[in-house]
Design an enzyme around this catalytic site. Structure first.
Site, PDB file in Angstrom:
ATOM      1  N   LYS B 106     -76.482  76.214 -14.146  1.00 34.38           N
ATOM      2  CA  LYS B 106     -76.386  75.954 -12.704  1.00 34.38           C
ATOM      3  C   LYS B 106     -77.465  76.665 -11.908  1.00 34.38           C
ATOM      4  O   LYS B 106     -78.006  76.136 -10.959  1.00 34.38           O
ATOM      5  CB  LYS B 106     -75.019  76.349 -12.176  1.00 34.38           C
ATOM      6  CG  LYS B 106     -74.664  77.779 -12.488  1.00 34.38           C
ATOM      7  CD  LYS B 106     -73.182  78.049 -12.347  1.00 34.38           C
ATOM      8  CE  LYS B 106     -72.838  79.379 -12.965  1.00 34.38           C
ATOM      9  NZ  LYS B 106     -72.399  79.314 -14.335  1.00 34.38           N
ATOM     10  N   GLU B 130     -73.419  67.984 -16.760  1.00 33.40           N
ATOM     11  CA  GLU B 130     -72.014  67.988 -16.306  1.00 33.40           C
ATOM     12  C   GLU B 130     -71.407  69.386 -16.356  1.00 33.40           C
ATOM     13  O   GLU B 130     -70.606  69.770 -15.491  1.00 33.40           O
ATOM     14  CB  GLU B 130     -71.198  67.033 -17.186  1.00 33.40           C
ATOM     15  CG  GLU B 130     -69.742  66.880 -16.820  1.00 33.40           C
ATOM     16  CD  GLU B 130     -69.549  66.216 -15.459  1.00 33.40           C
ATOM     17  OE1 GLU B 130     -69.230  66.948 -14.512  1.00 33.40           O
ATOM     18  OE2 GLU B 130     -69.724  64.986 -15.350  1.00 33.40           O
ATOM     19  N   GLY B 135     -67.136  73.408 -14.925  1.00 29.33           N
ATOM     20  CA  GLY B 135     -66.773  73.373 -16.344  1.00 29.33           C
ATOM     21  C   GLY B 135     -66.421  72.004 -16.869  1.00 29.33           C
ATOM     22  O   GLY B 135     -67.238  71.083 -16.836  1.00 29.33           O
ATOM     23  N   ILE B 137     -64.383  69.817 -15.731  1.00 32.12           N
ATOM     24  CA  ILE B 137     -63.973  68.766 -14.799  1.00 32.12           C
ATOM     25  C   ILE B 137     -65.081  67.740 -14.657  1.00 32.12           C
ATOM     26  O   ILE B 137     -66.187  68.076 -14.261  1.00 32.12           O
ATOM     27  CB  ILE B 137     -63.648  69.345 -13.408  1.00 32.12           C
ATOM     28  CG1 ILE B 137     -62.692  70.529 -13.514  1.00 32.12           C
ATOM     29  CG2 ILE B 137     -63.080  68.262 -12.508  1.00 32.12           C
ATOM     30  CD1 ILE B 137     -62.459  71.240 -12.197  1.00 32.12           C
ATOM     31  N   GLU B 191     -66.560  89.556 -14.776  1.00 33.27           N
ATOM     32  CA  GLU B 191     -67.499  90.297 -15.610  1.00 33.27           C
ATOM     33  C   GLU B 191     -67.589  91.749 -15.134  1.00 33.27           C
ATOM     34  O   GLU B 191     -67.156  92.079 -14.028  1.00 33.27           O
ATOM     35  CB  GLU B 191     -68.870  89.631 -15.551  1.00 33.27           C
ATOM     36  CG  GLU B 191     -68.837  88.245 -16.194  1.00 33.27           C
ATOM     37  CD  GLU B 191     -70.191  87.559 -16.168  1.00 33.27           C
ATOM     38  OE1 GLU B 191     -71.198  88.218 -16.476  1.00 33.27           O
ATOM     39  OE2 GLU B 191     -70.241  86.370 -15.824  1.00 33.27           O
ATOM     40  N   LYS B 206     -73.745  76.040  -7.348  1.00 37.93           N
ATOM     41  CA  LYS B 206     -73.002  74.791  -7.570  1.00 37.93           C
ATOM     42  C   LYS B 206     -73.000  73.933  -6.308  1.00 37.93           C
ATOM     43  O   LYS B 206     -73.110  72.705  -6.383  1.00 37.93           O
ATOM     44  CB  LYS B 206     -71.579  75.118  -8.022  1.00 37.93           C
ATOM     45  CG  LYS B 206     -71.566  75.766  -9.419  1.00 37.93           C
ATOM     46  CD  LYS B 206     -70.241  76.452  -9.715  1.00 37.93           C
ATOM     47  CE  LYS B 206     -70.214  77.014 -11.133  1.00 37.93           C
ATOM     48  NZ  LYS B 206     -69.014  77.887 -11.348  1.00 37.93           N
ATOM     49  N   GLY B 305     -65.029  78.786 -19.254  1.00 40.47           N
ATOM     50  CA  GLY B 305     -64.470  79.024 -20.573  1.00 40.47           C
ATOM     51  C   GLY B 305     -65.228  78.255 -21.636  1.00 40.47           C
ATOM     52  O   GLY B 305     -65.834  77.222 -21.361  1.00 40.47           O
TER      53      GLY B 305
END
Lengths: 429, 429
Positions: B106, B130, B135, B137, B191, B206, B305
């Site tokens: 991204k 994508e 993620g 979706i 993180e 994004k 994830g």
């Protein structure tokens, strides 16, 4: 940019078709920029040519749909007539004459999708039908393409706006089925004859299409178990609420636990209020997808209506036009797994059973014995007495539908069971 | 089916890359059936070749990513390294050597998407991504393809799982920011250095990608207004609740009312509990799209994830492989509208302002005058006194962000205003 336009023929000019024509005109520049070539409406086949159709050049109107799809210069045929014939013959003829097809025809695709796909492939044409399921919600493309690298295990959705409107009204106002249906009819959400919606035929056609795509196999309308929602009562909603649930008419497509078969079904079901599908209100649609790697996804939006359906149709028109400029076709039928469709008896889910019983000692023991004899394990029982009669609400653990049916049949034979007031499946847990 | 396999090179083998490799191996037959040809892992570039990587043939591992993308026999390069360099150089080199690229990057796409698209087009290759937004979706494909025949006016979403987890914790437990962050860190949702998430950099990247696609123009990371969520307090949540709202970190991309420009922004905002985005819990993502014909759509699912991101990557791998078999490419950059990005001051929305004021007569009149002088119309005011001090909560009607900023600056100069406790935008109405 190519200057020679791609030509679109429109079959049907009702609520959806007229919106397709309107957007093609008002957004012609955008469509051209996105496709890489202009796109023009080359003909519109209608049944009643005398009806006024604002914005459409009268010279494009014809009553001879067959001649239109046979013209040979048509790139894309948009079929928004609906029904089996003449739609099927027109689509097949379009392929034979070098046109690709964008269709919104769920009934035809559910009944005869394989034949149409085969015809498209034989003639090197595209068959796209995003609009056939859940209106404007991008669903077919995400399942066929975005999730093409994943393994889908379950598709569960509200795919009929009319019935969701009725059930939502019953839930929020306490109205009965007939009252809610009357309101839906008055507001234009239900048709004069609401059978296709309320008896689940419309949702079953969509379930067949979704199951076939999700599991890469063939599922026909006849393979889909179907129960309508006309017998859902205000009392059922009250019971649902006591369980922290609401009631939705769901289309559910599942891969069996052993992975060797699939099931597809449409019926009313209780789902927990915490489930994303529970908060889908009014005539909206939403589809929940569970995939091995992606996890749980949901797609939500308007499931019907002229503009939303036209949006889905035009997205497909753009895709098909791009494919033609590339001299390529998009993904065709994917039925390689050849997974069989199991009958409803094999479906494993939970059940909410409401019984009218005699209010005397030993009844619960009798009832519990019947469940045990059929291998159906009880999760909770709630007993309520009223003047010598009592009601018994049993919620089961997961069990096969056949075992539950056997249990209910045996319960009906007990002297102490006066009647089975309702049986409803419990989903989404 | 073609028997010669398509070759995939994997750049990066961390959480996402190792899942991509695993699924390519375990689901090889499915992928082959869906693509129409087998697909094989031809090389995996990593920084630490000595790390044990279960299931990957050690002979495929290399530390020389450049040599791998230059091999010339690679069909698809999957870039899951992240960051700007060496990812950018490797992607460009891949295109030059005849490979298409699937990326989850991204940051790079938001900063330099146009350059990458141009390189892809120059070499006749595909660029798919994508996985870069939300993620698993399906979102990029629905926006680029399903809605290609529609006009998107607004994209509003929760596109960062870490911050949604933190805000959801604050909302549901009453915890403060630091406490909720600590829990997110302990559970692996945040993180060690959470800056990119909590300061909104990740969401801003994004937003840039989504705005560019939705409005067919170029939007870069620098064009996106960005406010983090580290200053959201438990008191803000209490205020939100009094308004029937919750607080989410939103990425919002809008077409201006006159259609001549667009805006893109990331900031915490109050949204009504009845809005579909309000019920997005934990680390889930969801994106709400408003299109002219389609209406309101929502896409929901896990936004990060290893497995979910790998699902999105593999969907793109299948698409790119199909394109290669068709000797075609998918849609490239679409930036034909060239709509400019307006600054934050031009954004029109509602505001919730909490002021600490002196508890004496005339204060409300003074405050109201300042709002009026700046052309910001007040919807509601709530006044609460406490020991000579008082708080004043003002909710405005829609106003330009610049007008609100001017109002706040003037308010700070009033003697009777002790401080501006919080300013928060109100969205979703």
């Amino acid at each position: 940019m190519r200057t020679r336009p791609l030509k679109v023929a429109l079959l049907g000019c009702g609520v959806v078709g007229s919106e397709v024509a309107r957007i093609m005109t008002t957004h012609a520049d955008d469509l051209a920029a996105r496709i890489g070539a202009p796109v023009e409406l080359a003909g519109v086949a209608v049944r009643r040519p005398d009806k006024v159709r604002g914005g459409i050049d009268p010279s494009l109107i014809t009553t001879d749909a067959t001649a239109l799809v046979k013209r040979g210069d048509i790139d894309v045929v948009v079929e928004v007539i609906g029904g089996i014939e003449p739609a099927r013959a027109l689509i097949t003829t379009a392929f034979e004459h070098g046109a690709s097809v964008v269709s919104a025809n769920k009934a035809l695709l559910a009944q005869d999708g394989a034949t149409l796909y085969a015809a498209a492939e034989r003639h090197g044409q595209d068959l796209y039908y995003e609009a056939a399921v859940a209106g404007a919600i991008p669903l077919i493309r995400p399942l066929r393409e975005s999730l093409a690298g994943d393994k889908i295990n379950r598709v569960m959705g509200i795919v009929n706006g009319t019935t969701n409107f009725i059930l939502d009204k019953m839930d929020s106002t306490g109205a009965g089925y007939q009252e809610a249906l009357d309101e839906a009819t008055a507001l234009g959400y239900a048709e004069a004859d609401p059978t296709a919606d309320v008896e689940g035929f419309d949702a079953a056609a969509k379930a067949a299409i979704l199951a076939g795509i999700a599991f890469h196999t063939r599922v026909r309308l006849d393979d889909v178990y179907r129960e309508g929602m006309t017998e859902v009562t205000a009392a059922d909603f009250a019971s649902a609420r006591q369980m922290g649930c609401t009631i939705k008419l769901l289309a559910i497509c599942e891969r069996a636990a052993d992975g060797e078969s699939v099931t597809a079904r449409v019926h009313p079901a209780m789902i927990p209020l915490s489930h994303p599908l529970a908060s889908v209100r009014e005539a909206y649609n939403a589809v929940f997808v569970e995939a091995e790697a992606a996890g749980r996804l949901m797609f939500y939006g308007p499931g019907a209506g002229g503009s939303p359906t036209a949006s889905a149709v035009l997205g497909d028109v753009v895709a098909v036009c791009r494919n033609r400029l590339n001299e390529a076709t998009g993904p065709g039928e994917s039925a390689y797994t050849q997974l069989p469709v199991s009958p409803m008896g094999d479906v494993v889910t939970r059940y909410h059973i409401s019984l009218d019983v005699a209010d005397k000692p030993g009844v619960l023991a009798q009832v519990a014995t019947v469940f045990a004899e059929h291998g159906v394990s009880i999760d909770t029982v709630r007993q309520q007495g009223k003047d010598g009669e009592a009601s018994l609400v049993v919620v089961t653990h997961r069990a096969a539908d056949a075992a539950l049916s056997g249990t209910v049949e045996a319960l009906r034979k007990l002297d102490t069971v006066r009647g089975v007031a309702s049986i409803m499946r419990v989903e989404g847990e």
